[in-house]
Design an enzyme around this catalytic site. Structure first.
Site, PDB file in Angstrom:
ATOM      1  CE  LYS A  67     -19.738 -90.250  -7.584  1.00 19.29           C
ATOM      2  NZ  LYS A  67     -18.830 -89.941  -8.689  1.00 19.29           N
ATOM      3  CG  ASP A 103     -15.267 -90.853  -8.537  1.00 21.24           C
ATOM      4  OD1 ASP A 103     -15.375 -91.785  -9.353  1.00 21.24           O
ATOM      5  OD2 ASP A 103     -16.244 -90.203  -7.891  1.00 21.24           O
TER       6      ASP A 103
END
Ligand code: ATR
Length: 267
Positions: A67, A103
């Site tokens: 990420k 997210d």
């Protein structure tokens, strides 16, 4: 046919293909979109992203441990993802790759189904990539965040960056006045452990563990036994995918069909 791909290491347990493909089917666009997953080792990440550009892959969902590293290989990064310092979504528009972070939206949507966030006292456990997205989202919503982390220096860095309180994990007993407790660590994923002693939980707490497997993770079990409200990790997974779906296809996601597919895949 537009291809979307989830990449991570390991990737075996990814539920994303089930969730997204169920959405395509529900909207009748499964002849235009297909969603797959591929295991990409950290050393191959740049090659994989360049390959996605070359193959004209429409979207990449980026999961652990890529990420942060993936940000280096993109053409553009959305402002929010820049502040968070991590991406989980890449959209390919005619060879221009842009990184997003959905997210934090997933976390906020899961939380806001259960509770208001403005002015609420929230304890976030963890100071890694997942915690960064959560802390960012909570601050946008006007919550009062305190970070608890095993290593104090990481809690301090994150706390100072986002202007919130921080403390070492050992001080987690201070949570009797906290409204919401969020576990953003992997504690409990492979062992029957919780980052919080059960005796500190009470029925006024809303408790959210972002780990989605096992579903009844120790912290959630303990919280239920103490009469607290709980939010399961799969809700964050669902809503971050709902946001990705819009970015990849341009259509609003059929949430019910995607939720049903996720529930089935977790059985
Ligand atoms: P992610 O991107 O999923 O957040 P990460 O960046 O590796 O993953 O962060 C993992 C977080 O879980 C960290 O906050 C880590 O604490 P440290 O900063 O002290 O390493 C926390 N964590 C992992 N295992 C833990 C454990 N057994 N007990 C307490 N915290 C733990």
């Amino acid at each position: 046919m537009k291809i979307c791909l989830s990449i991570g290491f390991p990737i075996k347990t990814s539920r994303s293909p089930s969730i997204h493909n169920a959405g395509y089917k529900k909207l009748g666009i499964d002849d235009k979109f297909i969603y797959l997953s591929a295991e990409v080792k950290p050393k191959d990440l740049k090659m994989a992203i360049d390959g996605a550009r070359a193959f004209g892959i429409r979207g990449l969902s980026v999961t652990m441990p890529h990420k942060q590293e993936a940000m280096k290989y993109l053409d553009k990064i959305d402002n929010e993802a820049k502040i968070i310092g991590a991406i989980n979504t890449i959209v390919n528009n005619e060879g221009i790759l842009t990184g997003f972070n959905t997210d934090y939206i997933g976390v906020l949507m899961a939380l806001e189904k259960k509770t208001k966030l403005k002015g609420k006292k929230v304890a976030v456990i963890g100071a890694g990539g997942a915690a960064r997205a959560i802390v960012y989202g909570l601050i946008q919503k006007g919550a009062k965040v305190k970070i608890f982390n095993r290593s104090l220096d990481k809690a301090k860095n994150l706390g100072q960056e986002f202007g919130c309180e921080y403390e070492a994990l050992d001080y987690l007993k201070e949570i009797s006045n906290t409204d919401i407790l969020i576990n953003a660590t992997s504690v409990g994923m492979t062992e029957n452990k919780s980052p919080v002693d059960k005796k500190f939980l009470n029925k006024k707490h809303v408790v959210f563990d972002i780990v989605y497997t096992p579903r009844e993770i120790r912290l959630i079990k303990d919280a239920k036994e103490k009469g607290a409200s709980v939010i399961y990790g799969y809700e964050m997974l669902l809503y971050q995918a709902v946001e990705q779906f819009k970015l990849y296809t341009g259509f609003d996601a059929p949430i019910d069909a995607m939720e049903e597919a996720l529930a089935k895949s977790l059985k």
